[in-house]
Design an enzyme around this catalytic site. Structure first.
Site, PDB file in Angstrom:
ATOM      1  N   GLY A 108      57.750 -13.316  53.064  1.00  0.00           N
ATOM      2  CA  GLY A 108      58.277 -13.851  52.155  1.00  0.00           C
ATOM      3  C   GLY A 108      57.707 -13.788  50.907  1.00  0.00           C
ATOM      4  O   GLY A 108      56.345 -13.820  50.652  1.00  0.00           O
ATOM      5  N   LYS A 126      51.821 -20.559  59.373  1.00  0.00           N
ATOM      6  CA  LYS A 126      50.720 -19.450  58.674  1.00  0.00           C
ATOM      7  C   LYS A 126      50.021 -20.316  57.585  1.00  0.00           C
ATOM      8  O   LYS A 126      50.492 -20.915  56.872  1.00  0.00           O
ATOM      9  CB  LYS A 126      51.609 -18.370  58.166  1.00  0.00           C
ATOM     10  CG  LYS A 126      51.022 -17.520  57.032  1.00  0.00           C
ATOM     11  CD  LYS A 126      51.546 -16.323  56.757  1.00  0.00           C
ATOM     12  CE  LYS A 126      51.546 -16.119  54.983  1.00  0.00           C
ATOM     13  NZ  LYS A 126      52.307 -14.706  54.674  1.00  0.00           N
ATOM     14  N   ASP A 166      46.543 -15.932  57.039  1.00  0.00           N
ATOM     15  CA  ASP A 166      46.706 -14.838  55.738  1.00  0.00           C
ATOM     16  C   ASP A 166      45.820 -14.928  54.741  1.00  0.00           C
ATOM     17  O   ASP A 166      45.508 -16.234  54.091  1.00  0.00           O
ATOM     18  CB  ASP A 166      47.903 -15.162  55.132  1.00  0.00           C
ATOM     19  CG  ASP A 166      48.329 -14.150  54.187  1.00  0.00           C
ATOM     20  OD1 ASP A 166      47.805 -13.115  53.942  1.00  0.00           O
ATOM     21  OD2 ASP A 166      49.488 -14.331  53.491  1.00  0.00           O
ATOM     22  N   LYS A 206      57.862  -6.730  53.824  1.00  0.00           N
ATOM     23  CA  LYS A 206      58.549  -7.224  52.622  1.00  0.00           C
ATOM     24  C   LYS A 206      59.263  -6.064  51.880  1.00  0.00           C
ATOM     25  O   LYS A 206      58.788  -5.031  51.515  1.00  0.00           O
ATOM     26  CB  LYS A 206      57.515  -7.657  51.510  1.00  0.00           C
ATOM     27  CG  LYS A 206      56.910  -8.925  52.090  1.00  0.00           C
ATOM     28  CD  LYS A 206      55.783  -9.492  51.174  1.00  0.00           C
ATOM     29  CE  LYS A 206      55.089 -10.604  51.763  1.00  0.00           C
ATOM     30  NZ  LYS A 206      54.061 -10.845  51.052  1.00  0.00           N
ATOM     31  N   ASP A 245      49.549  -6.898  55.148  1.00  0.00           N
ATOM     32  CA  ASP A 245      50.807  -6.834  54.296  1.00  0.00           C
ATOM     33  C   ASP A 245      50.701  -6.075  52.885  1.00  0.00           C
ATOM     34  O   ASP A 245      51.279  -4.901  52.735  1.00  0.00           O
ATOM     35  CB  ASP A 245      50.470  -8.332  53.823  1.00  0.00           C
ATOM     36  CG  ASP A 245      51.583  -8.944  52.688  1.00  0.00           C
ATOM     37  OD1 ASP A 245      52.425  -7.983  52.294  1.00  0.00           O
ATOM     38  OD2 ASP A 245      51.538  -9.951  52.341  1.00  0.00           O
TER      39      ASP A 245
HETATM   40  O1  NPG Z   1      57.926 -18.365  52.431  1.00  0.00           O
HETATM   41  O2  NPG Z   1      58.441 -16.958  50.731  1.00  0.00           O
HETATM   42  C1  NPG Z   1      57.542 -17.662  51.410  1.00  0.00           C
HETATM   43  C2  NPG Z   1      56.174 -17.450  51.136  1.00  0.00           C
HETATM   44  C3  NPG Z   1      55.219 -16.654  52.090  1.00  0.00           C
HETATM   45  O3  NPG Z   1      53.230 -16.834  51.909  1.00  0.00           O
HETATM   46  C4  NPG Z   1      53.960 -16.351  51.481  1.00  0.00           C
HETATM   47  N1  NPG Z   1      53.788 -15.301  50.733  1.00  0.00           N
HETATM   48  O4  NPG Z   1      50.825 -13.337  50.557  1.00  0.00           O
HETATM   49  O5  NPG Z   1      52.765 -13.356  51.823  1.00  0.00           O
HETATM   50  C5  NPG Z   1      52.138 -13.909  50.940  1.00  0.00           C
HETATM   51  C6  NPG Z   1      52.674 -14.909  50.232  1.00  0.00           C
HETATM   52  C7  NPG Z   1      53.059 -14.580  48.712  1.00  0.00           C
HETATM   53  C8  NPG Z   1      53.893 -15.302  48.117  1.00  0.00           C
HETATM   54  C9  NPG Z   1      52.527 -13.382  48.036  1.00  0.00           C
HETATM   55  C10 NPG Z   1      54.488 -14.917  46.776  1.00  0.00           C
HETATM   56  C11 NPG Z   1      52.920 -13.186  46.889  1.00  0.00           C
HETATM   57  C12 NPG Z   1      53.892 -13.796  46.303  1.00  0.00           C
END
Ligand code: NPG
Length: 375
Positions: free
Chosen positions: A298, A169, A196, A270, A246
């Site tokens: 995540g 991604k 994303d 999530k 998301d």
């Molecule tokens: O693999 O934990 C992971 C991170 C995946 O890109 C990721 N998360 O926008 O989805 C998202 C982003 C994110 C991370 C958003 C932390 C907010 C806080």
């Protein structure tokens, strides 16, 4: 189950490399862990939850201090008061109990998970089994931040593919979209690829986003603002890449609206964003019934949140690889046993509850703030 205390532990964990998205660069993470100490017929257990709120309200209105505050001021006292009134508080009763507190879903999700973990440990049952999961492992995708240059991105992605991640991604924003995607397709061929935007575009950018159509992406995640559900539906009619939501999907109701409007061909689930794992399962069920694919997002979780996410991602509607990556993707050391990648997959823990616990020595070393609330 009787709850004796709830402890809020703030950790400080440096990231192995800066993580840049359209909303900023993170170099460290401050996970908020919730430890519920509970007993039942003389047996005492600890249940663990993790709050995914960021330090600043740039992804969601919630942030670390707001989550700590609302837990200590409202949510934990509601739990203690209900218990003092003679009722047993469970993860299943928790959602209704905290309904009077508007929003604060990430804080609620963390406490719900700690309650769920405690009660499952008392029952000797795994979270996966509680959720109805029979899978043993889940495919692991990786989220790649915005890099300083396209050659650097190609190098970073190559490293993750070597590690065995089965889906890439790419974070995008205006000025960092078509060229990075083209470079990855040219270098790595038909690798499963998605992007994303974390709300960085407007509907008037549809022409630019249409330029991504030629790359056969799995999906484009959250191109427009959180409350632009109807506009996402319009965008979906203008581009071929499936639109995934998301940030917009904060609840079952939001998911139902998005599906009905045609705003989401795919949903990133999530548990933290939607208020807990039980709501996450309801969204999964709704999506499945409507033929909408879901995958597990995540939020740079420690091994606590990662273990629970792996269990959730084992449900049958999770037909796309999630952002359920190994601990080493973000952290030098995890607070639990590290989550590892095995042939591109993450194993779903089978032990009671979430199946993992923090290592006491590492927990002590990583903790920067602690607050204990007693029943
Ligand atoms: O693999 O934990 C992971 C991170 C995946 O890109 C990721 N998360 O926008 O989805 C998202 C982003 C994110 C991370 C958003 C932390 C907010 C806080």
């Amino acid at each position: 189950m009787r709850i004796r205390s709830v402890e809020l532990l703030t950790l400080r964990m440096p990231l192995v490399a800066p993580f840049t998205t359209s909303f900023g660069t993170q170099t460290e993470r401050f996970p908020l862990l919730v430890r519920v100490t509970a007993d039942d017929r003389g047996r005492e257990v600890e249940g663990w939850g993790e709050c995914v709120a960021l330090e600043r309200p740039v992804y969601s209105p919630e942030y670390l201090d707001s989550a700590r505050e609302i837990l200590a001021r409202e949510l934990v006292p509601l739990v203690f008061a209900d218990q003092a009134a003679g009722r047993e508080v469970t993860a299943e009763s928790f959602g209704e109990l905290v309904r009077p507190i508007v929003g604060h879903r990430m804080a609620k999700a963390a406490l719900e998970l700690a309650l769920l973990d405690a009660q499952l440990r008392l029952d000797g049952r795994s979270l996966a089994s509680r959720l109805g999961v029979t899978a043993e492992s889940v495919p692991s995708g990786v989220s790649v931040g915005i890099q300083e240059s396209v050659p650097k991105l190609v190098e970073v992605v190559g490293g993750y593919l070597e590690d065995g991640y089965v889906r890439i991604k790419l974070k995008i924003e205006p000025g960092w979209d078509v060229e990075p995607v083209r470079a990855i397709r040219e270098r790595f061929g038909e690798v499963p690829l998605q992007v994303d935007a974390n709300t960085a575009y407007r509907l008037s950018d549809a022409q630019q986003l249409r330029r991504l159509d030629e790359f056969g992406l799995l999906l484009i995640e959250q191109p427009l603002a959180e409350d632009d559900i109807r506009q996402h539906a319009e965008l979906a009619r203008l581009i071929q890449t499936p639109v995934c939501l998301d940030e917009s999907i904060v609840s079952l109701a939001a998911a139902a609206d998005a599906v009905a409007l045609g705003a989401a061909a795919v949903i990133n689930i999530k548990a933290g964003r939607v208020g807990g794992y039980l709501e996450a399962v309801r969204i999964h069920d709704l999506a499945r019934a409507n033929g909408v694919a879901v995958w597990c997002g995540g939020m740079l979780e420690t091994g606590i949140g990662r273990a629970a996410n792996a269990a959730l991602a084992g449900l049958p509607g999770f037909t796309l690889p999630g952002d359920v990556s190994a601990s080493g993707r973000f952290y030098f050391e995890d607070v639990t046993e590290p989550v590892v990648l095995e042939a591109g997959r993450i194993r779903i823990p089978t032990g009671p509850g979430i199946g993992v616990t923090p290592d006491p020595e590492r927990l002590a070393r990583l903790t920067v703030a602690r607050r204990t609330l007693n029943a």
